[in-house]
Motif scaffolding. Sequence first.
Motif, PDB file in Angstrom:
ATOM      1  N   SER A   6       0.822  -1.226   0.000  1.00 53.88           N
ATOM      2  CA  SER A   6       0.000   0.000   0.000  1.00 53.88           C
ATOM      3  C   SER A   6       0.850   1.267   0.000  1.00 53.88           C
ATOM      4  CB  SER A   6      -0.947   0.001   1.214  1.00 53.88           C
ATOM      5  OG  SER A   6      -1.775  -1.143   1.205  1.00 53.88           O
ATOM      6  N   HIS A   7       2.004   1.179  -0.648  1.00 56.03           N
ATOM      7  CA  HIS A   7       2.877   2.351  -0.786  1.00 56.03           C
ATOM      8  C   HIS A   7       3.276   2.502  -2.254  1.00 56.03           C
ATOM      9  CE1 HIS A   7       3.217   2.185   3.580  1.00 56.03           C
ATOM     10  NE2 HIS A   7       3.804   3.382   3.543  1.00 56.03           N
ATOM     11  N   VAL A   8       3.286   3.746  -2.721  1.00 53.64           N
ATOM     12  CA  VAL A   8       3.663   4.044  -4.100  1.00 53.64           C
ATOM     13  C   VAL A   8       4.762   5.100  -4.097  1.00 53.64           C
ATOM     14  CG1 VAL A   8       2.896   4.946  -6.322  1.00 53.64           C
ATOM     15  CG2 VAL A   8       1.357   3.499  -4.977  1.00 53.64           C
ATOM     16  N   ILE A   9       5.848   4.806  -4.794  1.00 53.61           N
ATOM     17  CA  ILE A   9       6.941   5.764  -4.898  1.00 53.61           C
ATOM     18  C   ILE A   9       6.806   6.518  -6.231  1.00 53.61           C
ATOM     19  CG2 ILE A   9       8.644   4.220  -6.016  1.00 53.61           C
ATOM     20  CD1 ILE A   9      10.722   5.482  -4.031  1.00 53.61           C
ATOM     21  N   ILE A  10       6.948   7.827  -6.185  1.00 57.55           N
ATOM     22  CA  ILE A  10       6.772   8.687  -7.356  1.00 57.55           C
ATOM     23  C   ILE A  10       8.156   9.056  -7.887  1.00 57.55           C
ATOM     24  CG2 ILE A  10       5.641  10.734  -8.264  1.00 57.55           C
ATOM     25  CD1 ILE A  10       3.772   8.683  -6.902  1.00 57.55           C
ATOM     26  N   TYR A  11       8.455   8.638  -9.112  1.00 54.96           N
ATOM     27  CA  TYR A  11       9.811   8.825  -9.630  1.00 54.96           C
ATOM     28  C   TYR A  11       9.824   9.615 -10.932  1.00 54.96           C
ATOM     29  CZ  TYR A  11       8.874   5.216 -13.152  1.00 54.96           C
ATOM     30  OH  TYR A  11       8.362   4.507 -14.212  1.00 54.96           O
ATOM     31  N   ASP A  12      11.000  10.100 -11.279  1.00 51.54           N
ATOM     32  CA  ASP A  12      11.218  10.847 -12.513  1.00 51.54           C
ATOM     33  C   ASP A  12      11.470   9.843 -13.638  1.00 51.54           C
ATOM     34  OD1 ASP A  12      12.006  12.446 -14.594  1.00 51.54           O
ATOM     35  OD2 ASP A  12      13.698  13.381 -13.563  1.00 51.54           O
TER      36      ASP A  12
ATOM     37  N   VAL B  78      10.856  -2.669  -6.940  1.00 47.92           N
ATOM     38  CA  VAL B  78       9.717  -3.489  -7.355  1.00 47.92           C
ATOM     39  C   VAL B  78      10.160  -4.916  -7.676  1.00 47.92           C
ATOM     40  CG1 VAL B  78       7.926  -3.800  -9.121  1.00 47.92           C
ATOM     41  CG2 VAL B  78       8.388  -1.516  -8.196  1.00 47.92           C
ATOM     42  N   LYS B  79      11.232  -5.040  -8.449  1.00 50.18           N
ATOM     43  CA  LYS B  79      11.695  -6.365  -8.865  1.00 50.18           C
ATOM     44  C   LYS B  79      12.174  -7.212  -7.687  1.00 50.18           C
ATOM     45  CE  LYS B  79      12.977  -5.058 -13.571  1.00 50.18           C
ATOM     46  NZ  LYS B  79      14.103  -4.857 -14.534  1.00 50.18           N
ATOM     47  N   SER B  80      12.749  -6.552  -6.684  1.00 49.01           N
ATOM     48  CA  SER B  80      13.238  -7.290  -5.508  1.00 49.01           C
ATOM     49  C   SER B  80      12.115  -7.644  -4.535  1.00 49.01           C
ATOM     50  CB  SER B  80      14.299  -6.461  -4.778  1.00 49.01           C
ATOM     51  OG  SER B  80      13.721  -5.277  -4.220  1.00 49.01           O
ATOM     52  N   GLY B  81      10.942  -7.040  -4.715  1.00 51.42           N
ATOM     53  CA  GLY B  81       9.818  -7.309  -3.822  1.00 51.42           C
ATOM     54  C   GLY B  81       9.713  -6.354  -2.657  1.00 51.42           C
ATOM     55  N   MET B  82      10.576  -5.338  -2.601  1.00 50.09           N
ATOM     56  CA  MET B  82      10.475  -4.355  -1.529  1.00 50.09           C
ATOM     57  C   MET B  82       9.184  -3.549  -1.647  1.00 50.09           C
ATOM     58  SD  MET B  82      14.318  -2.831  -1.004  1.00 50.09           S
ATOM     59  CE  MET B  82      15.606  -3.823  -0.244  1.00 50.09           C
ATOM     60  N   LEU B  83       8.773  -3.307  -2.908  1.00 51.62           N
ATOM     61  CA  LEU B  83       7.475  -2.699  -3.194  1.00 51.62           C
ATOM     62  C   LEU B  83       6.695  -3.671  -4.072  1.00 51.62           C
ATOM     63  CD1 LEU B  83       8.547   0.977  -4.076  1.00 51.62           C
ATOM     64  CD2 LEU B  83       7.391   0.228  -1.987  1.00 51.62           C
ATOM     65  N   ASP B  84       5.366  -3.592  -4.037  1.00 51.87           N
ATOM     66  CA  ASP B  84       4.595  -4.519  -4.865  1.00 51.87           C
ATOM     67  C   ASP B  84       4.615  -4.087  -6.328  1.00 51.87           C
ATOM     68  OD1 ASP B  84       2.562  -2.562  -5.245  1.00 51.87           O
ATOM     69  OD2 ASP B  84       1.594  -3.173  -3.372  1.00 51.87           O
ATOM     70  N   SER B  85       4.005  -4.860  -7.193  1.00 53.15           N
ATOM     71  CA  SER B  85       4.080  -4.636  -8.640  1.00 53.15           C
ATOM     72  C   SER B  85       3.532  -3.284  -9.076  1.00 53.15           C
ATOM     73  CB  SER B  85       3.336  -5.753  -9.382  1.00 53.15           C
ATOM     74  OG  SER B  85       1.972  -5.791  -8.978  1.00 53.15           O
ATOM     75  N   LYS B  86       2.658  -2.679  -8.266  1.00 55.86           N
ATOM     76  CA  LYS B  86       2.112  -1.356  -8.571  1.00 55.86           C
ATOM     77  C   LYS B  86       2.657  -0.306  -7.611  1.00 55.86           C
ATOM     78  CE  LYS B  86      -2.187  -3.198 -10.527  1.00 55.86           C
ATOM     79  NZ  LYS B  86      -3.672  -3.169 -10.462  1.00 55.86           N
ATOM     80  N   GLY B  87       3.872  -0.578  -7.121  1.00 60.29           N
ATOM     81  CA  GLY B  87       4.452   0.282  -6.098  1.00 60.29           C
ATOM     82  C   GLY B  87       5.241   1.464  -6.581  1.00 60.29           C
ATOM     83  N   ARG B  88       5.192   1.759  -7.864  1.00 62.05           N
ATOM     84  CA  ARG B  88       5.852   2.961  -8.369  1.00 62.05           C
ATOM     85  C   ARG B  88       5.038   3.557  -9.511  1.00 62.05           C
ATOM     86  NH1 ARG B  88      10.812   2.524 -12.441  1.00 62.05           N
ATOM     87  NH2 ARG B  88       9.952   1.094 -13.970  1.00 62.05           N
ATOM     88  N   GLU B  89       5.065   4.887  -9.589  1.00 60.96           N
ATOM     89  CA  GLU B  89       4.377   5.597 -10.659  1.00 60.96           C
ATOM     90  C   GLU B  89       5.226   6.779 -11.102  1.00 60.96           C
ATOM     91  OE1 GLU B  89       0.296   6.722 -10.304  1.00 60.96           O
ATOM     92  OE2 GLU B  89      -0.270   4.901  -9.236  1.00 60.96           O
ATOM     93  N   ALA B  90       5.233   7.031 -12.404  1.00 62.59           N
ATOM     94  CA  ALA B  90       5.978   8.166 -12.945  1.00 62.59           C
ATOM     95  C   ALA B  90       5.311   9.471 -12.534  1.00 62.59           C
ATOM     96  CB  ALA B  90       6.056   8.060 -14.465  1.00 62.59           C
ATOM     97  N   TYR B  91       6.126  10.458 -12.226  1.00 67.78           N
ATOM     98  CA  TYR B  91       5.636  11.768 -11.770  1.00 67.78           C
ATOM     99  C   TYR B  91       4.626  12.363 -12.742  1.00 67.78           C
ATOM    100  CZ  TYR B  91       5.894  16.714 -10.355  1.00 67.78           C
ATOM    101  OH  TYR B  91       5.591  17.988  -9.968  1.00 67.78           O
TER     102      TYR B  91
ATOM    103  N   ALA C 231       8.981  11.126  -3.695  1.00 63.52           N
ATOM    104  CA  ALA C 231       7.886  10.992  -2.732  1.00 63.52           C
ATOM    105  C   ALA C 231       7.436   9.535  -2.615  1.00 63.52           C
ATOM    106  CB  ALA C 231       6.708  11.864  -3.158  1.00 63.52           C
ATOM    107  N   LEU C 232       7.115   9.135  -1.401  1.00 58.20           N
ATOM    108  CA  LEU C 232       6.563   7.803  -1.129  1.00 58.20           C
ATOM    109  C   LEU C 232       5.219   7.997  -0.442  1.00 58.20           C
ATOM    110  CD1 LEU C 232       7.046   4.674  -1.096  1.00 58.20           C
ATOM    111  CD2 LEU C 232       7.928   4.989   1.246  1.00 58.20           C
ATOM    112  N   VAL C 233       4.154   7.527  -1.100  1.00 55.55           N
ATOM    113  CA  VAL C 233       2.792   7.759  -0.622  1.00 55.55           C
ATOM    114  C   VAL C 233       2.215   6.495  -0.010  1.00 55.55           C
ATOM    115  CG1 VAL C 233       0.465   8.496  -1.265  1.00 55.55           C
ATOM    116  CG2 VAL C 233       2.457   9.449  -2.455  1.00 55.55           C
ATOM    117  N   ASP C 234       1.715   6.616   1.214  1.00 57.85           N
ATOM    118  CA  ASP C 234       0.966   5.539   1.861  1.00 57.85           C
ATOM    119  C   ASP C 234      -0.480   5.670   1.380  1.00 57.85           C
ATOM    120  OD1 ASP C 234      -0.482   3.851   3.498  1.00 57.85           O
ATOM    121  OD2 ASP C 234       0.494   4.466   5.362  1.00 57.85           O
ATOM    122  N   THR C 235      -0.893   4.808   0.482  1.00 57.43           N
ATOM    123  CA  THR C 235      -2.206   4.952  -0.147  1.00 57.43           C
ATOM    124  C   THR C 235      -3.355   4.622   0.794  1.00 57.43           C
ATOM    125  OG1 THR C 235      -2.025   2.703  -1.040  1.00 57.43           O
ATOM    126  CG2 THR C 235      -1.330   4.526  -2.467  1.00 57.43           C
ATOM    127  N   GLU C 236      -3.066   3.961   1.895  1.00 62.30           N
ATOM    128  CA  GLU C 236      -4.116   3.650   2.870  1.00 62.30           C
ATOM    129  C   GLU C 236      -4.152   4.679   3.992  1.00 62.30           C
ATOM    130  OE1 GLU C 236      -3.854  -0.351   4.296  1.00 62.30           O
ATOM    131  OE2 GLU C 236      -4.565  -1.223   2.415  1.00 62.30           O
TER     132      GLU C 236
END
Length: 271
Positions: free
Chosen positions: A6-12, A26-39, A60-65
């Motif tokens: 339930s966390h999404v990292i916003i990257y350039d 994401v690939k290592s499993g530290m974040l889930d498959s939808k855990g990053r989004e482009a700015y 930025a790292l957003v706690d979506t919950e």
Amino acid sequence: MKTLKSHVIIYDEECPMCNLYTSAFVKSGMLDSKGREAYNKIGEDITYRIDKDRARNEIALVDTEGGSVSYGLESLYKIIGHNFPFMWHAFKLKPFHFLLKKLYFFISYNRKVIVPSAESAFNACIPDLNKKYRVAFILFAWIVSALTLNAFSDRLVPLVPASNLLREFLICGGQLIFQGALILYFNKTKIWDYLGNVIAVSLIGSILLMPALCFPYSGDMLSNVGFLGYFLLVVGLLLLEHKRRVNILKLPPALTLGWLGYRLIVLLIIL
């Protein structure tokens, strides 16, 4: 790995370094498959939660919950510390945190001159100009370039007169002054971006020359010619890289001619 859910990292998206490490999370499993989004592609559900100006400078790292948002080093601490709790405590040590924070901003504020990319038409994730960190980058690259060229110049003697550290510092500094005068004439609003790119090109040259310093040097003419050939190859690649960066910045080709002209003038003076 233990996934921080339930966390999404916003990257350039246009920054290769940002792409690399967020993809690794994401690939290592530290974040889930939808855990990053482009700015430049985030939806309204995330946009209203973050400070978009700050997120351009600090990832930025957003706690979506829960709705909380972390920025910069705190975002990285949270992801890494979730899997390695002992690292969290290490990160919080004041001297270590201070150095990491300076390094983070050094890279973040200069990322568009370290690895340039064409400006997006809309919603670009471009960091603010921080003159303090830009000057720090210029000084760092200047010192590395001068030291590397001084070490490499020994392998060109007697084809090229022997050098010294002062001469290499003056040559590198002179290039900045010369190109600085040109950019002031053509487009003074882009002086900091251009000078950052000019010295980044010099830094790339130093990195390309460093492996050659590991090769044995016999001092004979054949060895001299080999090192000179490699040096000229690097200069040719740097000329192309300078031209590419000038195009990205939408500046006149005369700047690349000036870059080449300065080096030819210096070569004639040395010889």
